[in-house]
Design a protein around this motif. Structure first.
Motif, PDB file in Angstrom:
ATOM      1  N   ALA A 290     142.163  20.437 -71.810  1.00 32.47           N
ATOM      2  CA  ALA A 290     142.824  19.597 -72.804  1.00 32.47           C
ATOM      3  C   ALA A 290     142.711  20.219 -74.185  1.00 32.47           C
ATOM      4  N   ALA A 291     141.560  20.834 -74.490  1.00 35.46           N
ATOM      5  CA  ALA A 291     141.368  21.489 -75.783  1.00 35.46           C
ATOM      6  C   ALA A 291     142.381  22.615 -75.976  1.00 35.46           C
ATOM      7  N   ILE A 292     142.615  23.381 -74.925  1.00 36.40           N
ATOM      8  CA  ILE A 292     143.604  24.466 -75.003  1.00 36.40           C
ATOM      9  C   ILE A 292     144.994  23.894 -75.253  1.00 36.40           C
ATOM     10  N   PHE A 293     145.330  22.827 -74.541  1.00 36.33           N
ATOM     11  CA  PHE A 293     146.648  22.208 -74.711  1.00 36.33           C
ATOM     12  C   PHE A 293     146.814  21.660 -76.116  1.00 36.33           C
ATOM     13  N   ILE A 294     145.790  20.989 -76.637  1.00 35.45           N
ATOM     14  CA  ILE A 294     145.849  20.424 -77.986  1.00 35.45           C
ATOM     15  C   ILE A 294     146.046  21.529 -79.022  1.00 35.45           C
ATOM     16  N   GLY A 295     145.286  22.610 -78.890  1.00 37.79           N
ATOM     17  CA  GLY A 295     145.423  23.717 -79.829  1.00 37.79           C
ATOM     18  C   GLY A 295     146.795  24.356 -79.773  1.00 37.79           C
ATOM     19  N   LEU A 296     147.286  24.561 -78.553  1.00 34.07           N
ATOM     20  CA  LEU A 296     148.611  25.154 -78.363  1.00 34.07           C
ATOM     21  C   LEU A 296     149.684  24.293 -79.006  1.00 34.07           C
TER      22      LEU A 296
END
Length: 429
Positions: A290-296
Motif C-alpha cells: 500500500a505504501a508503494i501504491f500511495i507513493g506512486l
C-alpha cells in the motif's frame, strides 16, 4: 537502574534525536527552495527559514503549545501549558513535557516552511514575520489540537493521522495555496494571454541536496512520532516511508518521460517528496504494498496538480501546494482505504480500511477531518494576510522584486562574484 527508568531514558534520547532530525529538515527546506528560485532571491529564502526557526519556536513556546496540547473541555482549544506551565497532567507519556515540546516544536517549524516556498520571490519580509506568528501561534496549534490534542473533537470521532499528512502537510499546503493566490504571481510569470513562462531554477544540484536532507529527516518525522524507542513498529514505519518516497520518485520519472519525453528533474525531486508526504498519515498502519501504491499515486498526481495550478495562473515557485496540499490529502484518505486491522489494534475498535472490510466509516471520518483542516488553513491564512495588509505591505515593491529580494530587502547578494573585499565605510553610507 530499574527497567522503568531505563525505558524513560531511552525514549527521551529517541525523541530528542528525532526532533533534531526534523529540525535539520529546515536545512533541506532552505537548500531546496534556494535551488528552485532565482539566484537573486536565495538569501531571502534563508532569512525566511531563520524566521521559521526563531519566531516559530518562541511563539509556539509562549502560546502555541498551550493551545494545541493544553487541557480543554470542549475539544476545540487547550487552555493550559503556555510557556510549559500550568496543568499538563493529561499528557501521560514516558517522556517529560519539555521533551514532548521539543518534538512538537520541530513539527510547527516544518508547517510554516511549507508556506514559505509558495510565496517566494515576492513576499515582504516583515509581513512574513507576522504571518509566521499567526501560523505557529493560532492556525496550526488549533488544527493540531483537534486531531492530536487530548480530547480534540476530530480525535474523538476517530480521525487517524499518525505523523501529519493532514495536520501538517494538507494544512500547510492549502495555507500555501491561499497565500500564493492572495499575493499574486511573480512579475512576468504569466503573459497577458494566460501562457505560463518558465522561471529556470538557479541551482538544481542544491535543490536535490535539499530534497535528500528532507528525505533523511522524514525518518525522524515519521518514526519519531512513536515517541518511544521501544515501539516495535519503528522498523515498519521506516520501511513504508522509504518505499513510498522511492515510488513517488520512480513514478514521477516514468510519468514525465511519458508525458514530456524527458525525465523532468524538478518534478522528480518533488515526486519523491510527494511520496513522503503521502505516507506520513498511514506509515504505521498500511502494508508495504500500500505504501508503494500511495507513493506512486502521489508522485503522478503531483505532476498533474502542478500543471493545473499553472493553467489557473497560480504561481507556486516550489510546488508547495502540489507536494504538500494534494499529497497530504491523498495520504489522509488512504488511511481510510488501506489501514490494516492488525496494525490499528491500538487505535480503536473497527478502525481499519475499506479494502479490509472496515466499511466506509473511517474513510468518512478521514474525509471530514481533511476538509475541515484544509478549509481552516485556507481561510485563516487569507484572513491573516488581509489583516497584515492593513498594517504593512504584504508584497514587495516592483523595483525590489525586479532587483531581487536579496539586495532589495536584505542588502546583500547570495554570491559575491565581483569583489574580493568590500569597503565597509562605503556600505554604511
Amino acid at each position: 537502574m530499574d527497567i522503568a527508568t531505563l525505558s524513560k531514558g531511552l525514549d527521551t534520547i529517541w525523541v530528542v534525536l528525532t526532533a533534531a532530525m526534523i529540525l535539520l529538515m529546515e536545512g533541506g527546506f532552505a537548500l531546496l527552495e534556494a535551488g528552485f528560485v532565482r539566484q537573486k532571491n536565495a538569501v531571502s529564502i534563508i532569512m525566511k527559514v531563520f524566521v521559521d526557526i526563531t519566531f516559530g519556536a518562541l511563539i509556539f513556546y509562549f502560546i502555541g503549545f498551550g493551545f494545541m496540547h493544553g487541557k480543554d473541555t470542549g475539544g476545540l482549544v487547550g487552555h493550559t501549558g503556555f510557556m510549559l506551565s500550568g496543568d499538563l497532567t493529561h499528557i501521560q507519556l514516558n517522556i517529560t513535557n519539555d521533551t514532548f515540546w521539543l518534538f512538537q516544536c520541530a513539527f510547527v517549524i516544518a508547517v510554516i516552511s511549507i508556506v514559505s516556498g509558495a510565496v517566494a520571490e515576492r513576499i515582504h519580509f516583515k509581513a512574513y514575520i507576522l504571518y509566521t506568528v499567526a501560523m505557529t501561534g493560532i492556525i496550526y496549534p488549533l488544527a493540531g489540537h483537534w486531531v492530536w490534542g487530548i480530547g480534540g473533537w476530530l480525535q474523538k470521532i476517530g480521525m487517524i493521522d499518525f505523523a501529519g499528512s493532514a495536520v501538517i502537510h494538507a494544512l500547510g499546503g492549502f495555507s500555501a495555496l491561499a497565500a500564493a493566490i492572495f499575493i499574486g504571481p511573480r512579475i512576468g510569470k504569466f503573459t497577458s494571454d494566460g501562457k505560463s513562462n518558465i522561471v529556470p531554477p538557479s541551482n538544481l544540484p542544491l535543490a536535490s541536496v535539499g530534497a535528500f536532507i528532507l528525505w533523511f529527516g522524514w525518518f525522524g518525522f515519521n518514526a519519531g512520532s512513536t515517541l518511544s524507542a521501544t515501539n516495535v513498529s519503528i522498523g515498519h514505519i521506516a520501511v513504508t516511508t522509504m518505499l513510498s518516497a522511492a515510488a513517488g520518485g520512480a513514478g514521477c520519472i516514468l510519468f514525465t518521460m511519458f508525458r514530456y519525453k524527458k525525465a523532468d528533474p524538478p518534478m522528480v525531486i518533488n515526486g519523491s517528496l510527494a511520496g513522503l508526504v503521502g505516507i506520513t498519515a498511514g506509515c504505521s498502519f498500511v502494508s508495504d504494498g500500500a505504501a508503494i501504491f500511495i507513493g506512486l499515486l502521489c508522485g503522478i498526481i503531483m505532476v498533474l496538480a502542478t500543471e493545473f495550478l499553472e493553467s489557473k495562473r497560480v504561481d507556486d515557485p516550489v510546488g508547495a501546494f502540489a507536494v504538500h496540499g494534494v499529497s497530504g490529502s491523498i495520504g489522509t484518505l488512504a488511511v481510510g482505504i488501506f489501514a490494516k486491522p492488525e496494525l490499528t489494534e491500538g487505535v480503536g475498535k473497527g478502525y481499519y480500511g475499506l479494502v479490509y472490510g472496515g466499511g466506509w466509516s473511517l474513510l468518512g471520518v478521514q474525509a471530514l477531518g481533511l476538509v475541515i483542516i484544509c478549509i481552516w488553513g485556507y481561510l485563516l491564512t487569507w484572513g491573516s494576510l488581509k489583516l497584515i495588509k492593513l498594517v504593512i505591505p504584504v508584497r514587495v515593491s516592483q523595483d525590489e522584486e525586479l532587483i531581487g529580494l536579496d539586495v532589495g530587502i536584505h542588502g546583500v547578494p547570495a554570491y559575491n562574484q565581483d569583489h574580493d573585499f568590500l569597503d565597509l565605510d562605503q556600505l554604511r553610507k
